[in-house]
Write a protein that holds these residues in place. Sequence first.
Motif, PDB file in Angstrom:
ATOM      1  N   ALA A  26     -25.602  16.521  -3.371  1.00  0.00           N
ATOM      2  CA  ALA A  26     -26.827  17.503  -3.547  1.00  0.00           C
ATOM      3  C   ALA A  26     -26.352  18.178  -4.752  1.00  0.00           C
ATOM      4  O   ALA A  26     -27.290  18.275  -5.505  1.00  0.00           O
ATOM      5  N   THR A  27     -25.034  18.586  -5.080  1.00  0.00           N
ATOM      6  CA  THR A  27     -24.888  19.476  -6.374  1.00  0.00           C
ATOM      7  C   THR A  27     -25.312  18.386  -7.358  1.00  0.00           C
ATOM      8  O   THR A  27     -25.769  19.049  -8.585  1.00  0.00           O
ATOM      9  N   ALA A  28     -24.760  17.156  -7.600  1.00  0.00           N
ATOM     10  CA  ALA A  28     -24.732  16.376  -8.744  1.00  0.00           C
ATOM     11  C   ALA A  28     -26.235  15.703  -8.742  1.00  0.00           C
ATOM     12  O   ALA A  28     -26.974  15.897  -9.986  1.00  0.00           O
ATOM     13  N   GLY A  29     -27.180  15.730  -7.482  1.00  0.00           N
ATOM     14  CA  GLY A  29     -28.370  15.380  -7.646  1.00  0.00           C
ATOM     15  C   GLY A  29     -29.344  16.260  -8.062  1.00  0.00           C
ATOM     16  O   GLY A  29     -30.323  16.128  -9.138  1.00  0.00           O
ATOM     17  N   GLN A  30     -28.853  17.572  -7.800  1.00  0.00           N
ATOM     18  CA  GLN A  30     -30.015  18.786  -8.480  1.00  0.00           C
ATOM     19  C   GLN A  30     -29.623  19.029 -10.065  1.00  0.00           C
ATOM     20  O   GLN A  30     -30.204  19.838 -10.619  1.00  0.00           O
ATOM     21  N   ARG A  31     -28.554  18.374 -10.461  1.00  0.00           N
ATOM     22  CA  ARG A  31     -28.302  18.260 -11.886  1.00  0.00           C
ATOM     23  C   ARG A  31     -28.926  17.463 -12.808  1.00  0.00           C
ATOM     24  O   ARG A  31     -28.753  17.152 -14.053  1.00  0.00           O
ATOM     25  N   GLY A  32     -29.720  16.483 -11.942  1.00  0.00           N
ATOM     26  CA  GLY A  32     -30.591  15.458 -12.512  1.00  0.00           C
ATOM     27  C   GLY A  32     -29.777  14.131 -12.498  1.00  0.00           C
ATOM     28  O   GLY A  32     -30.237  13.048 -13.143  1.00  0.00           O
ATOM     29  N   LYS A  33     -28.659  13.878 -11.898  1.00  0.00           N
ATOM     30  CA  LYS A  33     -27.796  12.812 -11.781  1.00  0.00           C
ATOM     31  C   LYS A  33     -28.349  12.041 -10.579  1.00  0.00           C
ATOM     32  O   LYS A  33     -29.057  12.208  -9.544  1.00  0.00           O
ATOM     33  N   ARG A  34     -28.246  10.750 -11.001  1.00  0.00           N
ATOM     34  CA  ARG A  34     -28.950   9.627  -9.837  1.00  0.00           C
ATOM     35  C   ARG A  34     -27.749   9.097  -8.816  1.00  0.00           C
ATOM     36  O   ARG A  34     -26.610   8.796  -9.501  1.00  0.00           O
ATOM     37  N   VAL A  35     -27.947   9.660  -7.854  1.00  0.00           N
ATOM     38  CA  VAL A  35     -26.881   9.639  -6.821  1.00  0.00           C
ATOM     39  C   VAL A  35     -27.074   8.718  -5.481  1.00  0.00           C
ATOM     40  O   VAL A  35     -27.935   9.053  -4.872  1.00  0.00           O
ATOM     41  N   LEU A  36     -26.142   7.972  -4.939  1.00  0.00           N
ATOM     42  CA  LEU A  36     -26.338   7.152  -3.992  1.00  0.00           C
ATOM     43  C   LEU A  36     -25.172   7.698  -3.054  1.00  0.00           C
ATOM     44  O   LEU A  36     -24.001   7.938  -3.383  1.00  0.00           O
ATOM     45  N   LEU A  37     -25.530   8.067  -1.720  1.00  0.00           N
ATOM     46  CA  LEU A  37     -24.708   8.696  -0.813  1.00  0.00           C
ATOM     47  C   LEU A  37     -24.464   7.230   0.374  1.00  0.00           C
ATOM     48  O   LEU A  37     -25.707   7.252   1.026  1.00  0.00           O
ATOM     49  N   LEU A  38     -23.131   7.091   0.597  1.00  0.00           N
ATOM     50  CA  LEU A  38     -23.098   6.082   1.737  1.00  0.00           C
ATOM     51  C   LEU A  38     -22.294   6.492   2.794  1.00  0.00           C
ATOM     52  O   LEU A  38     -21.296   7.138   2.702  1.00  0.00           O
ATOM     53  N   ASP A  39     -22.587   6.051   4.134  1.00  0.00           N
ATOM     54  CA  ASP A  39     -21.697   6.210   5.291  1.00  0.00           C
ATOM     55  C   ASP A  39     -22.010   5.347   6.077  1.00  0.00           C
ATOM     56  O   ASP A  39     -23.002   4.838   6.578  1.00  0.00           O
ATOM     57  N   HIS A  40     -20.763   4.815   6.723  1.00  0.00           N
ATOM     58  CA  HIS A  40     -20.717   3.861   7.713  1.00  0.00           C
ATOM     59  C   HIS A  40     -21.321   4.234   8.936  1.00  0.00           C
ATOM     60  O   HIS A  40     -21.527   3.325  10.010  1.00  0.00           O
ATOM     61  N   ALA A  41     -21.327   5.521   9.430  1.00  0.00           N
ATOM     62  CA  ALA A  41     -21.717   5.844  10.625  1.00  0.00           C
ATOM     63  C   ALA A  41     -23.376   6.070  10.598  1.00  0.00           C
ATOM     64  O   ALA A  41     -23.886   5.797   9.459  1.00  0.00           O
ATOM     65  N   GLU A  42     -23.799   6.071  11.757  1.00  0.00           N
ATOM     66  CA  GLU A  42     -25.575   5.919  12.029  1.00  0.00           C
ATOM     67  C   GLU A  42     -26.153   7.307  11.568  1.00  0.00           C
ATOM     68  O   GLU A  42     -27.184   6.876  11.225  1.00  0.00           O
ATOM     69  N   GLN A  43     -25.343   8.261  11.408  1.00  0.00           N
ATOM     70  CA  GLN A  43     -25.808   9.472  10.887  1.00  0.00           C
ATOM     71  C   GLN A  43     -25.020  10.316  10.327  1.00  0.00           C
ATOM     72  O   GLN A  43     -23.826   9.943  10.248  1.00  0.00           O
ATOM     73  N   PRO A  44     -25.604  11.238   9.457  1.00  0.00           N
ATOM     74  CA  PRO A  44     -24.575  12.000   8.499  1.00  0.00           C
ATOM     75  C   PRO A  44     -24.121  13.356   9.302  1.00  0.00           C
ATOM     76  O   PRO A  44     -24.748  13.566  10.109  1.00  0.00           O
ATOM     77  N   GLY A  45     -22.926  13.775   8.840  1.00  0.00           N
ATOM     78  CA  GLY A  45     -22.613  14.910   9.017  1.00  0.00           C
ATOM     79  C   GLY A  45     -22.049  14.937  10.777  1.00  0.00           C
ATOM     80  O   GLY A  45     -22.084  16.212  11.400  1.00  0.00           O
TER      81      GLY A  45
END
Length: 396
Positions: A26-45
């Motif tokens: 979120a921090t990087a994305g809101q600075r205009g960076k193009r970010v891909l977030l990956l997780d092997h779990a079915e849901q985040p957090g």
Amino acid sequence: MTPLHGHEPYDAIVLGAGAAGLFCAATAGQRGKRVLLLDHAEQPGKKILISGGGRCNFTNVDTAPDRYLSSNAHFAKSALSRYRPADFIEMVEAYGIAWHEKTLGQLFCDGSARQIVAMLLEECAKGDVELVCGEALGEIGHADGLYRVDFGERSARAKALVIATGGPSIPKMGATGFAYDLARKFGLKVVQPRPALVPLTLPGEEALFRDLSGVSTEVIARAGRAAFREAALFTHRGLSGPSILQISSYWKRGDTVTTQFLPDRGEGWLRDLKRERPRTTLRKVLSEGLPERLADVLCEKLGLTGELGAMTDKALAAAEARLARWPFLPDGSEGFAKAEVTAGGIDTAGLSSKTMEAGKVPGLFAIGEAVDVTGWLGGYNFQWAWASARAAGLAI
């Protein structure tokens, strides 16, 4: 492998959609960076959702570097000083999430931990973060200044790679030692991981205490130079409760853990009571400040029966001393399965304390529980997740 969205590289790929990974993306994305977030779990957090009994102990107002364990005691100072509990609280309140303070500076949601996850996902959405869950990670490599990550049937490339996959604590939630394997692949060292904030087990000769399963009382627990005053809980396998979980992070196999029962009683209190109430018994006195079942067991272990007036001052002084530093010699812990966090992890010697970037591997970052920084019980580990994630997110 099919490239994701053609061959255009991302600015960063963040591995792990837990507390640190979500906030970093979120921090990087809101600075205009193009970010891909990956997780092997079915849901985040997923670990956020079960934290704090489902109400998420999201920070601690008493956060300070001395509340963290690390091979480098100074490493956490920079990130913690630049993103404080008040900063996270400000975001929580901006989302209208009601919270309350429990004991010892611990902050919890009034409602549900789901509110924190929803907030972090909204923060990611504001930064146009692409989130992909439920895909197993495959090969990860680095060439020509770009990191390549294969996941599922696809692949993506990025200038930066962030390891935010946590440690192996609570494997039933999908936790593994993946972060350490990846770190070693890129030449980073790993401080031997071990369970922390974990119940301790007692050997067979302490079976009498197993009869107290479910009994809890406030103590001062000590191991080495560490001491914590909170509740201790007897279990069918040994010792738990906040004071024991805290001390477990400092305990090493072979060490004795001492507990101070009735921690508000001063020196000579039993001898004073002998003069004030000579006809009363030790069991009666102990049961006035401790659960009755525990008082019974302690009296049996001390071998003192009858009235206080019939006991010598020497015997009462010895009982006082033992009650003040009652020794337990754990034979182990309940392991990663019951550990709230992992101590040890990616060696901070290879990371920048300001940016969390690997010194010898440009573009590689490690944050959160994956790193050799472990907080006390009570929201400290979440604050480290937010602070280290922020540091990396601002540096990508």
